[in-house]
Design an enzyme around this catalytic site. Structure first.
Site, mmCIF file in Angstrom:
data_model
loop_
_atom_site.group_PDB
_atom_site.id
_atom_site.type_symbol
_atom_site.label_atom_id
_atom_site.label_comp_id
_atom_site.label_asym_id
_atom_site.label_seq_id
_atom_site.Cartn_x
_atom_site.Cartn_y
_atom_site.Cartn_z
ATOM 1 N N LEU A 143 45.499 56.133 20.794
ATOM 2 C CA LEU A 143 46.438 55.246 21.469
ATOM 3 C C LEU A 143 47.177 56.009 22.553
ATOM 4 O O LEU A 143 47.444 57.215 22.410
ATOM 5 C CB LEU A 143 47.462 54.676 20.466
ATOM 6 C CG LEU A 143 46.918 53.772 19.354
ATOM 7 C CD1 LEU A 143 48.069 53.342 18.438
ATOM 8 C CD2 LEU A 143 46.211 52.554 19.918
ATOM 9 N N ASP A 144 47.537 55.321 23.641
ATOM 10 C CA ASP A 144 48.358 55.923 24.680
ATOM 11 C C ASP A 144 49.672 56.397 24.069
ATOM 12 O O ASP A 144 50.140 55.865 23.052
ATOM 13 C CB ASP A 144 48.675 54.913 25.783
ATOM 14 C CG ASP A 144 47.442 54.471 26.554
ATOM 15 O OD1 ASP A 144 46.431 55.198 26.516
ATOM 16 O OD2 ASP A 144 47.499 53.401 27.182
ATOM 17 N N ARG A 145 50.303 57.350 24.727
ATOM 18 C CA ARG A 145 51.565 57.910 24.229
ATOM 19 C C ARG A 145 52.599 56.821 23.958
ATOM 20 O O ARG A 145 53.286 56.840 22.935
ATOM 21 C CB ARG A 145 52.125 58.924 25.228
ATOM 22 C CG ARG A 145 53.490 59.488 24.848
ATOM 23 C CD ARG A 145 53.984 60.500 25.855
ATOM 24 N NE ARG A 145 55.309 60.990 25.503
ATOM 25 C CZ ARG A 145 56.439 60.447 25.937
ATOM 26 N NH1 ARG A 145 56.398 59.397 26.753
ATOM 27 N NH2 ARG A 145 57.608 60.952 25.562
ATOM 28 N N THR A 172 52.089 53.561 23.554
ATOM 29 C CA THR A 172 51.600 52.458 22.732
ATOM 30 C C THR A 172 51.761 52.827 21.271
ATOM 31 O O THR A 172 51.459 53.951 20.869
ATOM 32 C CB THR A 172 50.120 52.154 23.031
ATOM 33 O OG1 THR A 172 49.985 51.785 24.401
ATOM 34 C CG2 THR A 172 49.611 51.017 22.161
ATOM 35 N N ARG A 192 46.037 47.286 29.536
ATOM 36 C CA ARG A 192 47.008 47.383 30.622
ATOM 37 C C ARG A 192 46.368 47.040 31.965
ATOM 38 O O ARG A 192 46.937 46.289 32.776
ATOM 39 C CB ARG A 192 47.614 48.786 30.641
ATOM 40 C CG ARG A 192 48.308 49.159 29.341
ATOM 41 C CD ARG A 192 48.594 50.652 29.232
ATOM 42 N NE ARG A 192 49.533 51.090 30.255
ATOM 43 C CZ ARG A 192 49.835 52.368 30.462
ATOM 44 N NH1 ARG A 192 49.260 53.320 29.748
ATOM 45 N NH2 ARG A 192 50.708 52.692 31.400
#
Length: 300
Positions: A135-137, A139, A239
């Site tokens: 996961l993105d930082r 998210t 996104r």
């Protein structure tokens, strides 16, 4: 028994070479080489055998994998993770926002990987970190970790076959009129950026499905609450796809979102489902939105 080594065991259901039976269980040539040269062991009816051994129906095969080297390049962090599920093969955690999945130049001291390294050390689990879904930082939500390279390989093969299902909830700018839709649009890097992505004809195939949960006004601006299902797993896929149709995620400055109401993209992985790599049992986890999302609806 070889202490502290991950192992699997199965009973032969047909005659054939041991090598073929091991291949059917997802043990690759590379894996066999590691077992042979790095301290693993293959037993048939409790007697060590080579892969050229012939099996008969009913033979019991036990595979002891080599001990893994711990992730010495990752600095352990004692901050705990919220563990949703754990067994000998898998670890499922609820990743908080503002936490990188793996260490980077900007985030060296604390990450999901750093916390896992510390957790493994306290549980005497000799393994490196094998992230299944990153996961993105910024998210938050469900993240799956394999406890062994063999399990990670099996999970990676399942991902290629689209057998690991993930769903997210997000808040996006604007009023999405249709109740449900899908976005099929290729994604590529944007220019020379190592971070930003964009929809581009020469990009990688990407497929996102979503449906509307709610529509409301937030300080006079329309916002739509949606649930999304990923059919592919490209970097920043949700996104980029939502921004490409004119509905960037609230808080997502990189792709045109307004950070007034929340200072990170309003995106949370709420659902994860997969077959267990060893037992084959269908496993499903679902969690609610974090409290930090309450402000998006003006809730207390």
């Amino acid at each position: 028994m070889i202490e502290n080594r991950y192992s699997i065991q199965f009973t032969a259901t047909k005659e054939g070479l041991l090598r073929e039976a091991l291949s059917n269980f997802g043990i690759s040539k590379k894996g066999l080489t590691a077992i042979k040269h790095r301290g693993g062991q293959i037993l048939v009816n409790d007697i060590e055998k080579t892969v050229r051994n012939s099996l008969v129906v009913g033979d019991v095969v036990t595979v002891y994998f080599p001990l893994e080297e711990t992730s010495e390049q990752i600095t352990p962090c004692a901050t705990p993770l919220e563990i949703i599920y754990e067994d000998d093969e898998l670890l499922v955690v609820d990743k908080p926002d503002f936490l990188a999945t793996i260490p980077s130049y900007l985030h060296q001291q604390d990450s999901v990987a750093s916390r896992i390294v510390h957790y493994f050390s306290t549980k005497n689990i000799q393994s490196t970190v094998h992230i299944v879904n990153r996961l993105d930082r910024d998210t938050s939500g469900l993240m799956c970790v394999a406890k062994h390279s063999y399990i990670h390989y099996l999970m990676s093969e399942m991902q290629k076959k689209h057998l690991i299902h993930r769903e997210y909830e997000a808040f996006v700018h604007g009023n999405i009129e249709q109740e449900a839709d899908e976005i099929i649009a290729p994604i590529a890097r944007k220019g020379d950026s190592i971070i930003e992505r964009m929809v581009a004809p020469d990009g990688q195939y990407a497929h996102t499905e979503f449906h509307v949960l709610d529509r409301f006004m937030l300080d006079g601006e329309p916002v739509t609450h949606i649930r999304l299902k990923l059919h592919t797993g490209r970097t920043h896929q949700i996104r980029v796809h939502m921004a490409s149709i004119g509905h960037p995620l609230v808080g997502d400055e990189l792709y045109g979102g307004d950070p007034t109401f929340i200072n990170r993209q309003a995106l949370h992985c709420v659902f994860l489902s997969t077959k267990h790599p060893i037992s084959g049992q269908q496993m499903t986890w679902e969690i609610p939105l974090p409290d930090t999302f309450d402000k998006l609806k003006g809730e207390s």
